[in-house]
Design an enzyme around this catalytic site. Structure first.
Site, mmCIF file in Angstrom:
data_model
loop_
_atom_site.group_PDB
_atom_site.id
_atom_site.type_symbol
_atom_site.label_atom_id
_atom_site.label_comp_id
_atom_site.label_asym_id
_atom_site.label_seq_id
_atom_site.Cartn_x
_atom_site.Cartn_y
_atom_site.Cartn_z
ATOM 1 N N ARG A 87 -10.343 -11.425 1.766
ATOM 2 C CA ARG A 87 -11.187 -12.456 1.147
ATOM 3 C C ARG A 87 -10.501 -13.822 1.176
ATOM 4 O O ARG A 87 -11.157 -14.851 1.253
ATOM 5 C CB ARG A 87 -11.538 -12.032 -0.288
ATOM 6 N N LYS B 270 0.848 -1.196 0.000
ATOM 7 C CA LYS B 270 0.000 0.000 0.000
ATOM 8 C C LYS B 270 0.880 1.242 0.000
ATOM 9 O O LYS B 270 2.009 1.196 0.475
ATOM 10 C CB LYS B 270 -0.849 0.026 1.281
HETATM 11 N N1 BES Z 1 -8.044 -3.682 4.280
HETATM 12 C C1 BES Z 1 -8.211 -3.257 2.940
HETATM 13 C C2 BES Z 1 -9.502 -2.488 2.703
HETATM 14 C C3 BES Z 1 -9.659 -1.164 3.395
HETATM 15 C C4 BES Z 1 -9.446 0.001 2.700
HETATM 16 C C5 BES Z 1 -10.081 -1.079 4.703
HETATM 17 C C6 BES Z 1 -9.624 1.219 3.311
HETATM 18 C C7 BES Z 1 -10.255 0.142 5.323
HETATM 19 C C8 BES Z 1 -10.034 1.292 4.621
HETATM 20 C C9 BES Z 1 -8.218 -4.463 2.008
HETATM 21 O O1 BES Z 1 -7.432 -5.525 2.403
HETATM 22 C C10 BES Z 1 -7.713 -4.016 0.687
HETATM 23 O O2 BES Z 1 -6.594 -3.620 0.619
HETATM 24 N N2 BES Z 1 -8.569 -4.101 -0.328
HETATM 25 C C11 BES Z 1 -8.210 -3.735 -1.654
HETATM 26 C C12 BES Z 1 -8.769 -4.788 -2.580
HETATM 27 C C13 BES Z 1 -8.269 -4.675 -3.982
HETATM 28 C C14 BES Z 1 -6.784 -4.914 -4.049
HETATM 29 C C15 BES Z 1 -9.020 -5.671 -4.851
HETATM 30 C C16 BES Z 1 -8.798 -2.375 -1.967
HETATM 31 O O3 BES Z 1 -9.922 -2.087 -1.537
HETATM 32 O O4 BES Z 1 -8.124 -1.589 -2.613
HETATM 33 MN MN MN Z 2 -5.448 -5.392 1.767
#
Ligand code: BES
Ligand code: MN
Ligand code: ZN
Length: 526
Positions: free
Chosen positions: A378, A304
């Site tokens: 997931r 990230k």
């Molecule tokens: N934990 C994150 C989602 C999240 C984002 C929680 C902002 C709280 C605030 C999750 O694991 C994630 O990174 N999801 C990705 C999925 C994508 C790579 C398909 C996302 O939402 O960008």
């Molecule tokens: Mn994630």
């Protein structure tokens, strides 16, 4: 040397198993973790027939008229002064309204809080929470009175408990909240009010506190193993509870490639924690609550960006709220049968981490092309759902997870996203949301999403390419690992697990969203 590498490679390919175990099963953290400390003391909550002398007075108002009050002495001159202030300030007693008065008689302070006419249990709780926050730095003890019955006093007390929460245990330099006195709810029958509070709301407030604490704790303090220890402590002495914990070796043996895989970039071992609570007279088949418990989500090798990454210490909020709900149900001896599941792992980049493009498989043998290591929630839920379905034969499965950024774009912090394949379960969840105040909005699960998640080389991939309905695609992925005949729903709480500003029942910070909702759902019958 060459031979050895080759045979290792071959073994890895054949088994599609995760890479060799990270060395540490037990990890106490490098660096210096903060010493365990207590949060500032909260006000003790009590019930009495009359107000302790010299306390600040909270009056719960349904409209602009000062009601007669049991157990509180307000002489005529004081009543007149309050009424004059109400008129001068145009205070109307609507939900959310407050009026703070000083200099009336010997009362250090009189705080009016409105609920609106014929308030619900939730509106009364919100008035209590509002009062708790207004009086955060009030040094006097507090008395709460209103023209309502015993059950309502318990509702107000519950709101006060939620609203006064704080997480300041790591502050050491003069910024802790000042020591404050107790809060006493006065009324005609304090014993009945206290029983109503103890039987339902006190355990629920304790569950919410556990969830908030777990999520607010930094990731150098809460990781899979310490999460398990905290929850064990919180459940000590609770009746009807049995706990099962799978460590990495056990999960590896069961072929849980996603739970072990997500955690393999971290020295902190993954865990699957299952807590069954069965109350008296409850049905044989439990409802399963399965929470995402990523104790820190760096994104893994699909790293990230840095800004806001610290908030990903809260990526275990789903698991925390599942355990909070189990604490509430068990400690109130609710006549329900639930199994709470926490799928715990830390998602870190490392030489041993999963690579984008890796293929892993779940316990059932279904294969996944892991194209984005940041879509990890997931993954861990896939194995957790399969395990609980097989080992506990639940009559329904509800997932709760901070799953996608996309749900935040759709619903902001007003609602959690609800995805359901079962109409009855969906209706029960929506109703539980309205009653508990943790509201849901239903989002689609269309069969077209299967196409978006197709992999060229495995059964499914964990992320689609390009733009798309991100929250729904995540939900589709999870549902792929749940039997079509099991009623199933998924709650995406990524927009609601943390609040930027306080609301009456939810101070700024991690919210504990889901504890009140799941508690209500479990009690709502079939
Ligand atoms: N934990 C994150 C989602 C999240 C984002 C929680 C902002 C709280 C605030 C999750 O694991 C994630 O990174 N999801 C990705 C999925 C994508 C790579 C398909 C996302 O939402 O960008
Ligand atoms: Mn994630
Ligand atoms: Zn995540």
């Amino acid at each position: 040397m060459k031979m050895r590498t080759k045979s290792l490679l071959l073994a890895a390919c054949l088994s599609l198993s995760p890479a060799p175990a990270a060395p540490a099963q037990s990890f106490t953290g490098s660096g210096v973790a903060p010493a365990t400390a207590a949060n500032s003391a909260e006000r003790a909550i009590g019930f009495a027939a009359s107000a302790p002398a010299g306390s600040a007075l909270v009056i719960v108002m349904t409209d602009a008229t000062l009601p007669p009050l049991d157990g509180v002495t307000l002489n005529n001159a004081e009543r007149q002064a309050v009424s004059a202030a109400i008129a001068a300030a145009s205070f109307d007693g609507k939900a959310g309204s407050t009026l703070s008065l000083r200099g009336i008689g010997a009362h250090p302070r009189i705080l009016l809080v409105g609920t609106g006419t014929t308030p619900s249990s939730l509106a009364l709780a919100e008035a209590g929470g509002k009062a708790a926050q207004e009086l955060k730095s009030e040094a006097h003890a507090v008395t709460v009175a209103g023209a309502y019955g015993d059950a309502s006093a318990a509702d107000v007390a519950y709101g006060f408990a939620l609203g006064q929460y704080r997480f300041d245990r790591y502050k050491t330099v003069d910024s802790k909240a000042p020591a404050t006195g107790a809060v006493t709810l006065v009324g005609a029958n304090p014993a009945a009010a206290e029983a109503a509070f103890n039987n339902r709301w006190k355990p629920l407030a304790e569950g919410v506190r556990l969830s908030r604490d777990l999520a607010n704790e930094p990731a150098n303090v809460i990781y899979p193993e310490s999460f398990v220890a905290r929850v064990r402590d919180a459940l000590a002495g609770a009746p009807g509870v049995s706990i099962e914990v799978l460590d990495e070796a056990a999960m590896r043996k069961l072929g849980m490639g996603t739970l072990v895989g997500v955690g393999q970039g971290s020295p902190r071992g993954s865990r699957l924690m299952l807590v069954r609570y069965r109350g008296a007279g409850a049905p044989d088949a439990p409802i399963a609550f399965v929470g995402k418990g990523i104790t820190f989500d760096s994104g893994g090798l699909s790293l990230k960006p840095g800004a806001g990454m610290g908030n990903m210490k809260g990526d275990m909020s789903g698991a925390a709220s599942v355990m909070g709900a189990v604490v509430s149900l068990a400690k109130s001896r609710a006549p329900v049968h639930v199994v709470g599941v926490a799928a715990l792992a830390e998602n870190m980049p490392d030489g041993n981490a999963q690579r984008p493009g890796d293929v892993t498989r779940t316990m059932s043998g279904k294969t996944i092309e892991m194209v984005n290591s940041d879509a990890e929630g997931r993954l861990v839920l896939a194995d957790a759902n399969e395990y609980v379905a097989k080992a506990y034969k639940p009559r329904a499965i509800v997932n709760i997870a901070t799953l996608t950024g996309a749900v935040v774009g759709a619903l902001d912090d007003s609602y959690a996203g609800l995805f359901a394949r079962d109409e009855a379960l969906s209706a029960r969840l929506l109703a539980a949301g309205a009653v508990s105040g943790e509201e849901l909005w239903r989002l689609p699960l269309h069969k077209a999403y299967a196409e978006r998640m197709k992999s060229d080389i495995a059964d499914i991939r964990n992320s689609a390419t390009g733009q798309g309905p991100g929250a729904s695609l995540g939900a589709h992925f999870i549902g792929f690992f749940v039997d079509e005949n099991t009623p199933w729903a998924h709650l995406d709480i990524a927009g609601v697990n943390r609040s930027e500003k306080a609301s009456p029942l939810v101070p700024k910070g991690m919210t504990g969203f889901g504890v009140r909702l799941l508690d209500q759902l479990a009690r709502s019958g079939d």
